[in-house]
Scaffold this motif. Structure first.
Motif, PDB file in Angstrom:
ATOM      1  N   SER A 141       0.850  -1.189   0.000  1.00 16.04           N
ATOM      2  CA  SER A 141       0.000   0.000   0.000  1.00 16.04           C
ATOM      3  C   SER A 141       0.888   1.243   0.000  1.00 16.04           C
ATOM      4  O   SER A 141       2.079   1.194   0.334  1.00 16.04           O
ATOM      5  CB  SER A 141      -0.904   0.011   1.233  1.00 16.04           C
ATOM      6  OG  SER A 141      -0.133   0.235   2.412  1.00 16.04           O
ATOM      7  N   TYR A 142       0.280   2.373  -0.360  1.00 16.17           N
ATOM      8  CA  TYR A 142       1.041   3.619  -0.410  1.00 16.17           C
ATOM      9  C   TYR A 142       1.632   3.942   0.962  1.00 16.17           C
ATOM     10  O   TYR A 142       2.803   4.326   1.081  1.00 16.17           O
ATOM     11  CB  TYR A 142       0.127   4.755  -0.877  1.00 16.17           C
ATOM     12  CG  TYR A 142       0.858   6.009  -1.277  1.00 16.17           C
ATOM     13  CD1 TYR A 142       1.438   6.129  -2.534  1.00 16.17           C
ATOM     14  CD2 TYR A 142       0.969   7.076  -0.395  1.00 16.17           C
ATOM     15  CE1 TYR A 142       2.104   7.281  -2.904  1.00 16.17           C
ATOM     16  CE2 TYR A 142       1.636   8.234  -0.759  1.00 16.17           C
ATOM     17  CZ  TYR A 142       2.196   8.330  -2.012  1.00 16.17           C
ATOM     18  OH  TYR A 142       2.866   9.477  -2.374  1.00 16.17           O
ATOM     19  N   ALA A 175       1.621  11.167   3.914  1.00 17.51           N
ATOM     20  CA  ALA A 175       0.831  11.201   2.682  1.00 17.51           C
ATOM     21  C   ALA A 175       0.375   9.792   2.316  1.00 17.51           C
ATOM     22  O   ALA A 175       1.173   8.858   2.264  1.00 17.51           O
ATOM     23  CB  ALA A 175       1.652  11.795   1.545  1.00 17.51           C
ATOM     24  N   GLY A 176      -0.907   9.626   2.075  1.00 17.17           N
ATOM     25  CA  GLY A 176      -1.446   8.325   1.682  1.00 17.17           C
ATOM     26  C   GLY A 176      -1.725   7.372   2.814  1.00 17.17           C
ATOM     27  O   GLY A 176      -2.194   6.251   2.580  1.00 17.17           O
ATOM     28  N   MET A 177      -1.441   7.778   4.053  1.00 20.02           N
ATOM     29  CA  MET A 177      -1.665   6.890   5.195  1.00 20.02           C
ATOM     30  C   MET A 177      -3.072   7.074   5.748  1.00 20.02           C
ATOM     31  O   MET A 177      -3.622   8.182   5.737  1.00 20.02           O
ATOM     32  CB  MET A 177      -0.650   7.169   6.309  1.00 20.02           C
ATOM     33  CG  MET A 177       0.757   6.733   6.005  1.00 20.02           C
ATOM     34  SD  MET A 177       1.830   6.918   7.471  1.00 20.02           S
ATOM     35  CE  MET A 177       3.354   6.178   6.845  1.00 20.02           C
ATOM     36  N   ASN A 178      -3.655   5.972   6.244  1.00 17.59           N
ATOM     37  CA  ASN A 178      -4.942   6.076   6.916  1.00 17.59           C
ATOM     38  C   ASN A 178      -4.731   6.475   8.379  1.00 17.59           C
ATOM     39  O   ASN A 178      -3.592   6.660   8.824  1.00 17.59           O
ATOM     40  CB  ASN A 178      -5.730   4.764   6.799  1.00 17.59           C
ATOM     41  CG  ASN A 178      -4.991   3.575   7.405  1.00 17.59           C
ATOM     42  OD1 ASN A 178      -4.320   3.697   8.425  1.00 17.59           O
ATOM     43  ND2 ASN A 178      -5.124   2.409   6.773  1.00 17.59           N
ATOM     44  N   HIS A 179      -5.838   6.598   9.113  1.00 17.70           N
ATOM     45  CA  HIS A 179      -5.748   7.094  10.489  1.00 17.70           C
ATOM     46  C   HIS A 179      -4.882   6.184  11.354  1.00 17.70           C
ATOM     47  O   HIS A 179      -4.053   6.664  12.151  1.00 17.70           O
ATOM     48  CB  HIS A 179      -7.148   7.210  11.088  1.00 17.70           C
ATOM     49  CG  HIS A 179      -7.164   7.692  12.511  1.00 17.70           C
ATOM     50  ND1 HIS A 179      -6.882   9.007  12.849  1.00 17.70           N
ATOM     51  CD2 HIS A 179      -7.396   7.035  13.679  1.00 17.70           C
ATOM     52  CE1 HIS A 179      -6.949   9.139  14.164  1.00 17.70           C
ATOM     53  NE2 HIS A 179      -7.265   7.967  14.682  1.00 17.70           N
ATOM     54  N   ASP A 202      15.339   7.689  20.888  1.00 26.80           N
ATOM     55  CA  ASP A 202      16.613   7.053  20.528  1.00 26.80           C
ATOM     56  C   ASP A 202      17.710   8.060  20.226  1.00 26.80           C
ATOM     57  O   ASP A 202      18.831   7.674  19.872  1.00 26.80           O
ATOM     58  CB  ASP A 202      16.417   6.133  19.316  1.00 26.80           C
ATOM     59  CG  ASP A 202      15.566   4.919  19.639  1.00 26.80           C
ATOM     60  OD1 ASP A 202      15.413   4.600  20.837  1.00 26.80           O
ATOM     61  OD2 ASP A 202      15.044   4.288  18.700  1.00 26.80           O
ATOM     62  N   GLY A 203      17.392   9.350  20.314  1.00 27.43           N
ATOM     63  CA  GLY A 203      18.408  10.381  20.108  1.00 27.43           C
ATOM     64  C   GLY A 203      18.506  10.902  18.692  1.00 27.43           C
ATOM     65  O   GLY A 203      19.433  11.664  18.383  1.00 27.43           O
ATOM     66  N   ILE A 204      17.570  10.506  17.816  1.00 28.17           N
ATOM     67  CA  ILE A 204      17.585  11.000  16.440  1.00 28.17           C
ATOM     68  C   ILE A 204      16.784  12.293  16.363  1.00 28.17           C
ATOM     69  O   ILE A 204      15.641  12.355  16.818  1.00 28.17           O
ATOM     70  CB  ILE A 204      17.011   9.956  15.465  1.00 28.17           C
ATOM     71  CG1 ILE A 204      17.878   8.690  15.475  1.00 28.17           C
ATOM     72  CG2 ILE A 204      16.921  10.517  14.049  1.00 28.17           C
ATOM     73  CD1 ILE A 204      17.335   7.562  14.618  1.00 28.17           C
ATOM     74  N   THR A 205      17.386  13.318  15.806  1.00 26.23           N
ATOM     75  CA  THR A 205      16.715  14.598  15.597  1.00 26.23           C
ATOM     76  C   THR A 205      15.916  14.519  14.304  1.00 26.23           C
ATOM     77  O   THR A 205      16.409  13.999  13.295  1.00 26.23           O
ATOM     78  CB  THR A 205      17.751  15.727  15.523  1.00 26.23           C
ATOM     79  OG1 THR A 205      18.559  15.694  16.708  1.00 26.23           O
ATOM     80  CG2 THR A 205      17.088  17.081  15.387  1.00 26.23           C
ATOM     81  N   VAL A 206      14.685  15.025  14.320  1.00 32.05           N
ATOM     82  CA  VAL A 206      13.795  14.892  13.167  1.00 32.05           C
ATOM     83  C   VAL A 206      13.315  16.269  12.718  1.00 32.05           C
ATOM     84  O   VAL A 206      12.896  17.091  13.541  1.00 32.05           O
ATOM     85  CB  VAL A 206      12.572  14.009  13.502  1.00 32.05           C
ATOM     86  CG1 VAL A 206      11.615  13.926  12.311  1.00 32.05           C
ATOM     87  CG2 VAL A 206      13.012  12.606  13.922  1.00 32.05           C
ATOM     88  N   VAL A 207      13.405  16.516  11.417  1.00 34.43           N
ATOM     89  CA  VAL A 207      12.753  17.670  10.793  1.00 34.43           C
ATOM     90  C   VAL A 207      11.638  17.119   9.915  1.00 34.43           C
ATOM     91  O   VAL A 207      11.892  16.311   9.016  1.00 34.43           O
ATOM     92  CB  VAL A 207      13.729  18.520   9.974  1.00 34.43           C
ATOM     93  CG1 VAL A 207      12.975  19.630   9.232  1.00 34.43           C
ATOM     94  CG2 VAL A 207      14.793  19.129  10.872  1.00 34.43           C
ATOM     95  N   LEU A 208      10.424  17.546  10.191  1.00 35.93           N
ATOM     96  CA  LEU A 208       9.236  16.969   9.576  1.00 35.93           C
ATOM     97  C   LEU A 208       8.521  18.005   8.715  1.00 35.93           C
ATOM     98  O   LEU A 208       8.028  19.015   9.228  1.00 35.93           O
ATOM     99  CB  LEU A 208       8.298  16.464  10.680  1.00 35.93           C
ATOM    100  CG  LEU A 208       6.906  15.997  10.283  1.00 35.93           C
ATOM    101  CD1 LEU A 208       6.978  14.722   9.441  1.00 35.93           C
ATOM    102  CD2 LEU A 208       6.050  15.757  11.536  1.00 35.93           C
ATOM    103  N   VAL A 209       8.467  17.776   7.405  1.00 31.77           N
ATOM    104  CA  VAL A 209       7.635  18.564   6.509  1.00 31.77           C
ATOM    105  C   VAL A 209       6.338  17.795   6.317  1.00 31.77           C
ATOM    106  O   VAL A 209       6.363  16.638   5.884  1.00 31.77           O
ATOM    107  CB  VAL A 209       8.328  18.799   5.154  1.00 31.77           C
ATOM    108  CG1 VAL A 209       7.349  19.377   4.140  1.00 31.77           C
ATOM    109  CG2 VAL A 209       9.519  19.723   5.318  1.00 31.77           C
ATOM    110  N   GLU A 210       5.226  18.417   6.649  1.00 37.13           N
ATOM    111  CA  GLU A 210       3.976  17.644   6.659  1.00 37.13           C
ATOM    112  C   GLU A 210       2.770  18.576   6.554  1.00 37.13           C
ATOM    113  O   GLU A 210       2.792  19.697   7.077  1.00 37.13           O
ATOM    114  CB  GLU A 210       3.898  16.812   7.951  1.00 37.13           C
ATOM    115  CG  GLU A 210       2.708  15.881   8.047  1.00 37.13           C
ATOM    116  CD  GLU A 210       2.584  14.970   6.862  1.00 37.13           C
ATOM    117  OE1 GLU A 210       1.594  15.114   6.130  1.00 37.13           O
ATOM    118  OE2 GLU A 210       3.484  14.133   6.647  1.00 37.13           O
TER     119      GLU A 210
END
Length: 254
Positions: A153-154, A180-184, A200-208
């Protein structure tokens, strides 16, 4: 917290059009920072600059206090920056595990191992497969490791892309519209995954564009409009900012 990523007065011109103009903000180590804005506001251009796909026309990008603007994408991957893309880039006829394994660079097999099919090659292939499946488990899709990517699935293909990005062991992970393309249900799992990456110490930049996800998982939000940063701060403050409501949230609700 110290800044793992710092954007200083970054601009990007395409001909006479300013895709980004004088954009500055910091991303603290171990945080999740959202970048939102209307279509065409410069979000993906910014991601391309940070990940080495593109170079800025002006400004500085600091990663762990080291200027990295203009460096090649593969060099930034070695430094610890990984990303997913707005458009899925999987090989459809390969399995989910094989797609992830493509991003695993070590251990490497020698020419003799490959030509003679020496036991070392089989051991390396087995280890790579096991690591790929472990990464798929981390994004809650390990059960589909043997499925061709084109049959997924997407939403599941999005998760395979995240697993592949994690294969390089990044310190900074750039996610370009992962929901994108995900259900609830899938979005709820994605929110848990991003929270787990932060633990876990990973820095995240989220475009959404999914505002429920952004507001629920981000420590701070940066808002772009027409290539300029118009607001920055905690989710609640950004949600109530009149400039954001006018430029983005209000337009979406209208």
């Amino acid at each position: 917290m110290s800044a793992l990523l710092e954007i200083r007065r970054v601009a990007r011109q395409f001909g006479g059009v300013a895709a980004l103009a004088d954009v500055s903000f910091r991303v603290s180590a171990g945080s999740v920072v959202g970048v939102i804005g209307p279509n065409g506001s410069g979000k993906t251009t910014l991601m391309n600059i940070v990940s080495g796909v593109d170079a800025p026309s002006a400004g500085v990008v600091l990663f762990d206090e080291d200027p990295v603007q203009g460096r090649a994408a593969h060099a930034l991957t070695r430094l610890g920056i990984a990303r997913t893309f707005q458009h899925i880039r999987l090989v459809p006829h390969l399995t989910a595990a094989q797609n992830v394994a493509l991003a695993l660079h070590d251990p490497e097999a020698g020419l003799a191992d490959i030509l003679l099919r020496l036991p070392r090659l089989r051991r390396i292939e087995r280890q790579r497969h096991e690591r790929a499946v472990a990464l798929l488990d981390r994004v809650c899709i390990g059960a589909r490791a043997a499925s061709p990517a084109g049959d997924l699935s997407y939403g599941d293909r999005r998760r395979v892309e995240i697993a592949r990005a994690l294969a390089s062991g990044p310190r900074l992970l750039l996610l370009d519209e992962p929901a994108a393309g995900m259900n609830h249900t899938e979005k709820r799992a994605l929110r848990g995954l991003i929270a787990g990456l932060r633990r876990d110490g990973i820095t995240v930049v989220l475009v959404e564009h999914d505002m429920d996800l952004v507001m629920g998982v981000c420590d701070e939000i940066q808002v772009l409009n027409q290539g300029r940063l118009i607001a920055s701060g905690a989710p609640r403050a950004v949600r109530n900012d009149p400039r954001v409501i006018e430029a983005y949230l209000g337009a979406e609700d209208a």
